[in-house]
Write a protein that holds these residues in place. Structure first.
Motif, PDB file in Angstrom:
ATOM      1  N   ASP A 162       0.857  -1.122   0.179  1.00 32.60           N
ATOM      2  CA  ASP A 162      -0.009  -0.080   0.037  1.00 32.60           C
ATOM      3  C   ASP A 162       0.692   1.265   0.056  1.00 32.60           C
ATOM      4  OD1 ASP A 162      -2.401  -1.331   0.030  1.00 32.60           O
ATOM      5  OD2 ASP A 162      -2.960  -1.089   2.072  1.00 32.60           O
ATOM      6  N   ARG A 198       4.926 -11.806   2.312  1.00 32.03           N
ATOM      7  CA  ARG A 198       3.757 -12.055   2.971  1.00 32.03           C
ATOM      8  C   ARG A 198       2.452 -11.408   2.395  1.00 32.03           C
ATOM      9  NH1 ARG A 198       4.151 -11.556   9.154  1.00 32.03           N
ATOM     10  NH2 ARG A 198       5.978 -12.685   9.559  1.00 32.03           N
ATOM     11  N   TRP A 219      -8.014  -7.422  16.515  1.00 31.94           N
ATOM     12  CA  TRP A 219      -6.692  -7.354  16.361  1.00 31.94           C
ATOM     13  C   TRP A 219      -5.728  -7.153  17.883  1.00 31.94           C
ATOM     14  CZ3 TRP A 219      -3.791  -4.162  11.827  1.00 31.94           C
ATOM     15  CH2 TRP A 219      -3.819  -4.876  10.465  1.00 31.94           C
ATOM     16  N   VAL A 271      -2.543  -9.240  12.456  1.00 31.56           N
ATOM     17  CA  VAL A 271      -2.688  -9.873  11.230  1.00 31.56           C
ATOM     18  C   VAL A 271      -3.933 -10.448  10.904  1.00 31.56           C
ATOM     19  CG1 VAL A 271      -0.339 -10.759  11.050  1.00 31.56           C
ATOM     20  CG2 VAL A 271      -2.007 -11.979  12.324  1.00 31.56           C
ATOM     21  N   GLY A 272      -4.385 -10.307   9.560  1.00 36.75           N
ATOM     22  CA  GLY A 272      -5.619 -10.845   9.040  1.00 36.75           C
ATOM     23  C   GLY A 272      -6.445  -9.878   8.565  1.00 36.75           C
ATOM     24  N   LEU A 273      -7.330 -10.191   7.391  1.00 35.78           N
ATOM     25  CA  LEU A 273      -8.084  -9.312   6.662  1.00 35.78           C
ATOM     26  C   LEU A 273      -9.536  -8.920   7.499  1.00 35.78           C
ATOM     27  CD1 LEU A 273      -7.888 -11.118   3.192  1.00 35.78           C
ATOM     28  CD2 LEU A 273      -6.406  -9.124   4.078  1.00 35.78           C
TER      29      LEU A 273
HETATM   30  N1  NAP Z   1      -5.126  -4.996   0.730  1.00 35.96           N
HETATM   31  C1  NAP Z   1      -5.150  -5.843   1.581  1.00 35.96           C
HETATM   32  O1  NAP Z   1      -5.914  -6.736   1.616  1.00 35.96           O
HETATM   33  C2  NAP Z   1      -4.384  -5.561   2.994  1.00 35.96           C
HETATM   34  C3  NAP Z   1      -3.582  -4.315   2.886  1.00 35.96           C
HETATM   35  C4  NAP Z   1      -3.094  -3.882   4.129  1.00 35.96           C
HETATM   36  C5  NAP Z   1      -2.872  -4.894   5.180  1.00 35.96           C
HETATM   37  N2  NAP Z   1      -3.451  -6.088   5.052  1.00 35.96           N
HETATM   38  C6  NAP Z   1      -3.581  -7.026   6.119  1.00 35.96           C
HETATM   39  O2  NAP Z   1      -3.295  -6.500   7.464  1.00 35.96           O
HETATM   40  C7  NAP Z   1      -2.323  -7.423   7.939  1.00 35.96           C
HETATM   41  C8  NAP Z   1      -1.228  -6.599   8.598  1.00 35.96           C
HETATM   42  O3  NAP Z   1      -0.189  -6.369   7.344  1.00 35.96           O
HETATM   43  P1  NAP Z   1       1.254  -5.792   7.623  1.00 35.96           P
HETATM   44  O4  NAP Z   1       1.739  -5.521   6.212  1.00 35.96           O
HETATM   45  O5  NAP Z   1       1.552  -4.583   8.613  1.00 35.96           O
HETATM   46  O6  NAP Z   1       1.962  -7.148   8.541  1.00 35.96           O
HETATM   47  P2  NAP Z   1       2.594  -8.356   7.866  1.00 35.96           P
HETATM   48  O7  NAP Z   1       1.823  -9.110   6.822  1.00 35.96           O
HETATM   49  O8  NAP Z   1       2.813  -9.380   9.063  1.00 35.96           O
HETATM   50  O9  NAP Z   1       3.929  -8.068   7.026  1.00 35.96           O
HETATM   51  C9  NAP Z   1       5.016  -7.541   7.844  1.00 35.96           C
HETATM   52  C10 NAP Z   1       6.284  -7.514   6.859  1.00 35.96           C
HETATM   53  O10 NAP Z   1       7.270  -6.957   7.793  1.00 35.96           O
HETATM   54  C11 NAP Z   1       8.462  -7.816   7.724  1.00 35.96           C
HETATM   55  N3  NAP Z   1       9.466  -7.394   8.692  1.00 35.96           N
HETATM   56  C12 NAP Z   1       9.114  -7.680  10.209  1.00 35.96           C
HETATM   57  N4  NAP Z   1      10.239  -7.187  10.827  1.00 35.96           N
HETATM   58  C13 NAP Z   1      11.112  -6.863   9.748  1.00 35.96           C
HETATM   59  C14 NAP Z   1      12.545  -6.293   9.990  1.00 35.96           C
HETATM   60  N5  NAP Z   1      12.928  -5.940  11.286  1.00 35.96           N
HETATM   61  N6  NAP Z   1      13.182  -6.011   9.106  1.00 35.96           N
HETATM   62  C15 NAP Z   1      12.581  -6.159   7.585  1.00 35.96           C
HETATM   63  N7  NAP Z   1      11.331  -6.668   7.400  1.00 35.96           N
HETATM   64  C16 NAP Z   1      10.669  -6.964   8.617  1.00 35.96           C
HETATM   65  C17 NAP Z   1       7.878  -9.209   7.736  1.00 35.96           C
HETATM   66  O11 NAP Z   1       9.121 -10.081   7.135  1.00 35.96           O
HETATM   67  P3  NAP Z   1       8.964 -11.794   7.525  1.00 35.96           P
HETATM   68  O12 NAP Z   1       7.679 -12.239   6.765  1.00 35.96           O
HETATM   69  O13 NAP Z   1      10.247 -12.039   7.049  1.00 35.96           O
HETATM   70  O14 NAP Z   1       8.768 -11.736   8.919  1.00 35.96           O
HETATM   71  C18 NAP Z   1       6.849  -9.141   6.861  1.00 35.96           C
HETATM   72  O15 NAP Z   1       7.236  -9.208   5.296  1.00 35.96           O
HETATM   73  C19 NAP Z   1      -1.914  -8.475   7.320  1.00 35.96           C
HETATM   74  O16 NAP Z   1      -2.849  -9.567   7.490  1.00 35.96           O
HETATM   75  C20 NAP Z   1      -2.372  -7.939   5.759  1.00 35.96           C
HETATM   76  O17 NAP Z   1      -2.567  -9.131   4.861  1.00 35.96           O
HETATM   77  C21 NAP Z   1      -4.561  -6.390   3.798  1.00 35.96           C
END
Ligand code: NAP
Ligand code: FAD
Length: 457
Positions: free
Chosen positions: A162, A207, A364, A370-372
């Motif tokens: 995003d 992810r 949350w 995490v999660g939709l």
């Molecule tokens: N369009 C959509 O459907 C949409 C949009 C936004 C959010 N969401 C949902 O909202 C939830 C949260 O999303 P999110 O993106 O905040 O969390 P996320 O899916 O948990 O992704 C976090 C990312 O940060 C990385 N990361 C963590 N610590 C790090 C570090 N120290 N250095 C570098 N990278 C690091 C992780 O890598 P590793 O995998 O290696 O740990 C992972 O790739 C998710 O379930 C997501 O699907 C959905």
């Protein structure tokens, strides 16, 4: 003989947080118990949580989920009270005393910290703050320093996508959305040319989802660049794509992008997708001038290991999108390490693991960030089932029904007040040929919502 509590016949439940988790919990509860009533408290002047203040403005289909949430709020057995912060304006203990059950659904609103040198330099930002700004959150700053031509985004989740997309997108492509004018104006003046997105693991371990990934390339005058050398699949990646179709699609998409010849890339803005690189430090003295990354690999068990090879990228801004975390609610136990309220299937427990009667969690704040949106519904169903089961249990203790806690709340925005804000936003949108333009300033929102003299903060 089982003794039941007096209030079971007409249970009164408080829900804290009018995001999807809180609203779905209200809906499920009222559906299962025809005599129950719900008071729904929300700290912002508007409901809907991250559906309004997190979902990207260029995802109008997802934002439309607010229509279904709105429908729930029309239930006369729900009393909505926005602009009421639980823990500040009214305490958890007060709610527990007055209601047969209190469900906390306060979500997550902060960035996970990243402990690397230089992270506090000017030019280093958290995604949660940036998202709140472009989505017009009333507590976000009004202006954002979009001065960098070259930017890094850290993380490989959907939030990272995003942030990358909004940074790279030409503002004109957002003109039809609900994005506030003040945000559109600043995005339009952004000098950005290169956005570097860094995933710390390989192509089969990201992810984000395949659909959201493909959207990166569906933008006018934005190229996506992938280095074919970073796509080489090791044994671990081969196992992952064999097992999971989503990962297979992601690798296929990345491979297709990597195969495009550079001569086809003529856009004025570029997204560079980097794999297997983890952040080491931000460089600069007065502000960020570069980021140092270390190349990584996977070991035989698929764990990420550093290779010692350092790479440097000249960037003037770094956005970390490495996850959200929750703010503790005063009066609620909080597991600071996991960033959630301790609970067993939604029943809140204290530090020793003992049940706290009539206190529950969902969304949350219960499950972690995490999660939709859809997953908050099944989650709420589990919590609500326990609320209703526990109503028959005398050990839960009685709620005092002496005074209606809503009587003492000044400056609260009820459903009619929210509809007045909603109407003002629709009218502002119509003037600009859009469905809605969000109001941003809390005072302005409250000015529409509350009778004169009741705008208290
Ligand atoms: N369009 C959509 O459907 C949409 C949009 C936004 C959010 N969401 C949902 O909202 C939830 C949260 O999303 P999110 O993106 O905040 O969390 P996320 O899916 O948990 O992704 C976090 C990312 O940060 C990385 N990361 C963590 N610590 C790090 C570090 N120290 N250095 C570098 N990278 C690091 C992780 O890598 P590793 O995998 O290696 O740990 C992972 O790739 C998710 O379930 C997501 O699907 C959905
Ligand atoms: C940037 C971003 C984009 C996303 N995009 C998508 C997407 O496109 N599609 C999708 O399916 N999912 C998306 N998600 C995930 C989705 O937003 C979450 O699954 C969902 O919002 C979690 O719901 P929740 O109700 O638990 O929390 P929230 O949505 O955070 O709602 C919590 C509510 O509680 C209120 N609150 C907090 N503290 C208090 C207090 N003390 N007193 C009163 N009220 C309080 C908050 O103001 C908020 O309104 C996205 C997430 C993020 C971070």
């Amino acid at each position: 003989m089982t003794r039941t509590r007096m209030n079971v016949a007409e249970p009164r439940v408080a829900i804290v947080g009018a995001g999807p988790a809180g609203i779905y919990a209200a809906d499920i509860l009222l559906g299962l118990s025809p005599t129950a009533t719900v008071d729904l408290f929300e700290k912002l002047p508007a409901p809907y949580g991250l559906v309004r203040y997190g979902v990207a403005p260029d995802h109008p289909r997802i934002r439309k989920i607010t229509d279904a949430l709105h429908e729930v709020l029309t239930n006369p057995r729900i009393r909505l009270r926005c602009n009421v912060e639980v823990g500040a304006d009214i305490g958890i203990a007060e709610l527990r005393a007055a209601y047969d059950g209190v469900i906390v659904a306060t979500g997550a609103d902060l960035d996970v910290p990243l402990d690397i040198p230089g992270i506090d330099l000017p030019g280093s930002f958290g995604a949660a703050d940036f998202v709140a700004w472009y989505d017009g959150h009333p507590d976000a700053p009004r202006s954002w320093p979009l001065t960098a031509e070259s930017v890094a985004v850290l993380g490989a989740g959907n939030v990272a996508l995003d942030v990358t997309r909004i940074l790279a997108k030409h503002a004109a492509a957002l003109a039809h959305t609900d994005t506030p004018d003040i945000v559109l104006e600043q995005l339009a003046a952004s000098p950005v040319r290169d956005v570097h997105l860094f995933a710390r693991r390989g192509p089969a371990d990201v992810r984000f989802s395949a659909l959201e990934l493909r959207e990166l390339a569906d933008q006018h005058d934005v190229d996506v660049i992938v280095d074919p050398d970073e796509l080489v699949l090791d044994a671990h990646a081969e196992r992952m794509i064999e097992q999971f179709s989503q990962r297979r699609i992601i690798v296929r998409t990345l491979t297709e992008w990597a195969s495009r010849t550079p001569s086809t890339k003529t856009a004025s803005r570029r997204i560079h997708l980097h794999l297997r690189q983890r952040p080491v430090r931000l460089l600069g003295t007065a502000a960020v001038t570069a980021i140092e990354m270390e190349r990584t690999a996977s070991d035989e068990l698929g764990r990420m290991v550093g290779t010692g090879e350092m790479l440097r990228y000249d960037v003037a801004a770094v956005y970390r999108a490495i996850g959200y975390r929750s703010t503790p609610v005063p009066g609620m136990p909080f597991d600071a390490e996991r960033g959630v309220v301790p609970h067993v299937e939604g029943r809140v427990t204290d530090a020793d693991g003992a049940r706290i009667p009539r206190l529950y969690a969902t969304g949350w704040i219960k499950r972690g960030p995490v999660g939709l949106i859809g997953s908050t519904k099944s989650d709420a169903a589990q919590t609500v089932r326990h609320v209703l089961d526990d109503l028959g249990d005398l050990a839960e203790g009685p709620a005092q029904r002496a005074a209606d806690p809503l009587d003492a709340l000044a400056g609260a925005v009820d459903f009619a007040g929210w509809l007045r804000i909603d109407d003002a936003e629709r009218r502002a949108g119509a003037e600009r040929g859009r469905e809605r333009t969000k109001l941003v300033a809390r005072d302005e929102m409250l000015g529409h919502a509350l009778p004169i003299g009741e705008v208290v903060r």
